[in-house]
Design a protein around this motif. Structure first.
Motif, PDB file in Angstrom:
ATOM      1  N   THR A  80     -31.713  13.532  -9.434  1.00  0.00           N
ATOM      2  CA  THR A  80     -32.062  14.678 -10.279  1.00  0.00           C
ATOM      3  C   THR A  80     -30.954  15.737 -10.270  1.00  0.00           C
ATOM      4  O   THR A  80     -31.215  16.919 -10.451  1.00  0.00           O
ATOM      5  CB  THR A  80     -33.396  15.294  -9.829  1.00  0.00           C
ATOM      6  OG1 THR A  80     -33.303  15.617  -8.431  1.00  0.00           O
ATOM      7  CG2 THR A  80     -34.554  14.343 -10.047  1.00  0.00           C
ATOM      8  N   PHE A  83     -30.852  19.009 -12.549  1.00  0.00           N
ATOM      9  CA  PHE A  83     -32.209  19.359 -12.997  1.00  0.00           C
ATOM     10  C   PHE A  83     -32.616  20.706 -12.394  1.00  0.00           C
ATOM     11  O   PHE A  83     -32.259  21.011 -11.262  1.00  0.00           O
ATOM     12  CB  PHE A  83     -33.233  18.336 -12.489  1.00  0.00           C
ATOM     13  CG  PHE A  83     -33.281  17.042 -13.251  1.00  0.00           C
ATOM     14  CD1 PHE A  83     -32.126  16.289 -13.462  1.00  0.00           C
ATOM     15  CD2 PHE A  83     -34.503  16.553 -13.725  1.00  0.00           C
ATOM     16  CE1 PHE A  83     -32.189  15.067 -14.143  1.00  0.00           C
ATOM     17  CE2 PHE A  83     -34.571  15.345 -14.406  1.00  0.00           C
ATOM     18  CZ  PHE A  83     -33.418  14.605 -14.617  1.00  0.00           C
ATOM     19  N   GLN A  94     -38.261  20.513 -13.587  1.00  0.00           N
ATOM     20  CA  GLN A  94     -37.813  19.125 -13.792  1.00  0.00           C
ATOM     21  C   GLN A  94     -37.101  18.940 -15.136  1.00  0.00           C
ATOM     22  O   GLN A  94     -37.101  17.852 -15.712  1.00  0.00           O
ATOM     23  CB  GLN A  94     -38.988  18.133 -13.665  1.00  0.00           C
ATOM     24  CG  GLN A  94     -39.724  18.218 -12.332  1.00  0.00           C
ATOM     25  CD  GLN A  94     -38.795  17.965 -11.143  1.00  0.00           C
ATOM     26  OE1 GLN A  94     -37.899  17.137 -11.201  1.00  0.00           O
ATOM     27  NE2 GLN A  94     -38.996  18.708 -10.050  1.00  0.00           N
ATOM     28  N   ASP A  96     -33.739  18.483 -17.244  1.00  0.00           N
ATOM     29  CA  ASP A  96     -32.392  17.973 -16.998  1.00  0.00           C
ATOM     30  C   ASP A  96     -31.379  18.783 -17.816  1.00  0.00           C
ATOM     31  O   ASP A  96     -30.905  18.351 -18.862  1.00  0.00           O
ATOM     32  CB  ASP A  96     -32.323  16.484 -17.373  1.00  0.00           C
ATOM     33  CG  ASP A  96     -30.930  15.910 -17.163  1.00  0.00           C
ATOM     34  OD1 ASP A  96     -30.058  16.594 -16.570  1.00  0.00           O
ATOM     35  OD2 ASP A  96     -30.712  14.761 -17.608  1.00  0.00           O
ATOM     36  N   GLY A  99     -27.588  17.168 -17.830  1.00  0.00           N
ATOM     37  CA  GLY A  99     -27.555  15.925 -18.608  1.00  0.00           C
ATOM     38  C   GLY A  99     -27.685  16.194 -20.100  1.00  0.00           C
ATOM     39  O   GLY A  99     -26.968  15.612 -20.924  1.00  0.00           O
TER      40      GLY A  99
END
Lengths: 300, 300
Positions: A80, A83, A94, A96, A99
């Protein structure tokens, strides 16, 4: 002359607003935008749109530095990584962030906490130049701390969450229960701008310098500074954030820290030069963005 | 095979006793002596005599590592480098320990705090192997902490004095005033072995595991551990010292730390593996001496 055609992105991501900017190697800012933090979908789309428009206008960025509110996963080996974790900001748990930005903008994202980014900014061109072990604290809606130790930003297992340290509280003098949703009367629960407003019914800006709120505020911040002085032995402590815009607070904090450390902390320089030990950020509210740009540059 | 004819001295200097030893590269101990800490003149003469006798017997040392009680000046650029500063140990203030040893023994002395030496020992061959950010705490007559951050021992401006952090205290549950001569009810004043004996009229060894002393002791140590967890984000916390010889204390501390961090500290590994987060030293009471020898070896 150094060639200055490289471009760097910076994102200073807070729970209420997010600043985005593009700068060149000379730290000239070529574009900036302030975005209100709403839902992750909407907010991330606005960030991406800003950088895409600017990329078409002025060219591709080499990297983006992101100083983020937290808690956020900084461990590149983690599943993660990048995140947001169990942040109190509704809807952002949670998510991201790194990303999402990387997939849309196709450039490296270098992540750290908002306060570590500000610490880095002050180290490069502000109040912490030439120091290797220091603390940057922001006292605003919440309280957060970033630190450099032996010349490197402190991360550890996750990253510090200094605002939430337990605090001594004399309930006879201050019966306020504290406003931290997690801990009640931790430092942030007792001394953040939110706590001041909840305890006194007025914001920090509305409270006169003579108001007893300020001695109490200085007491809590001084106790925290003593705790960190004895734990990290920093060469300097930089106090930023909205509450610290009340300049008179610095003298009160210095006086209380001196009194609490006197006869023990064997560093005469600190006790005699408290004005040099507890200072305001030299970059003011620009520390976070300067640090985000510096993070991007470190990704080279 | 590595040639192992080099010799290293180690000094573990505490306020009540001082251990001296000589080891080779394989960490085989060739000579050891325990000296009672009395006056600086007498004590330093005994240390020097030990090493001079052993030098004649087994050969010259390449360097001596010294892990010292404090506060002690660790800054090589300071005029009082290697001096004890305003230590509570009578007669030892402003004593030039490093200079005295160097002038008599003619070999380099590498200095750090007693707790940083122990942290280094546990890092090299104990409970902190492979970690880069961790905390070593000793809970005995006093309380002290050493820390490694990003792979380097933490010194900062002087060195940490973690035992003296301010503590929340509920005077209705614990009316004890605290026994720290400087701060009264700081952590050391409330939770050291000295505090336990002063509060309950019995030493830690004399108090049964069912005695209410232990829940209170765990409460204070857990609060301090939470403070340091949120400040340093260590990967592990090692608890040594005489008070921690009471093994049942570990489970109590872990339980209270878990309860205090629950719902906030976003590292499931820590909450789920508290046995792996708060641990005993693997080197036991040898951590300080192993670290002192390691300090000597680092002087190469």
């Amino acid at each position: 002359m150094v060639e200055q055609n490289r471009l760097w992105g910076g994102i200073e991501a807070g729970g209420t607003k997010i600043n985005c900017a593009i700068a060149n190697d000379a730290h000239q800012f070529l574009a900036e935008e302030r975005i209100v933090t709403t839902t992750p979908t909407e907010t991330l789309a606005q960030i991406i749109a800003f950088f895409q428009v600017q990329q078409q206008r002025i060219g591709d960025m080499n990297a983006i530095g992101l100083g983020s509110f937290g808690p956020v996963d900084l461990n590149p080996a983690s599943k993660t990584y990048g995140f947001l974790l169990n942040t109190p900001k509704p809807g952002w748990q949670q998510i991201d962030v790194v990303g999402t930005l990387m997939r849309s903008l196709h450039c490296p994202i270098r992540l750290d906490t908002d306060v570590n980014a500000a610490a880095l900014g002050e180290h490069l061109s502000g109040a912490a130049q030439g120091l290797d072990t220091f603390l940057y604290l922001t006292v605003g809606t919440g309280i957060g701390g970033g630190a450099m130790v032996n010349g490197k930003l402190l991360h550890g297992l996750l990253h510090p969450e200094m605002g939430h340290i337990p605090m001594p509280q004399d309930k006879r003098l201050d019966p306020f229960a504290g406003c931290c949703p997690f801990h009640g009367n931790c430092l942030e629960g007792l001394a953040s701008g939110t706590a001041i407003a909840a305890r006194w019914g007025k914001t920090a800006e509305q409270l006169m310098p003579e108001h007893p709120a300020w001695e109490l505020e200085a007491e809590y911040l001084a106790t925290a500074i003593v705790t960190w002085t004895l734990t990290l032995a920093p060469q300097r402590i930089i106090l930023g954030g909205g509450v610290m815009h009340q300049q008179h607070l610095f003298a009160r904090i210095r006086e209380q820290v001196r009194a609490k450390l006197d006869n023990y902390w064997a560093v005469p320089d600190v006790l005699e030069n408290m004005d040099d030990y507890i200072v305001a950020p030299q970059l003011g509210d620009r520390a976070g963005m300067m640090g985000a740009i510096a993070l991007a540059q470190q990704s080279e």
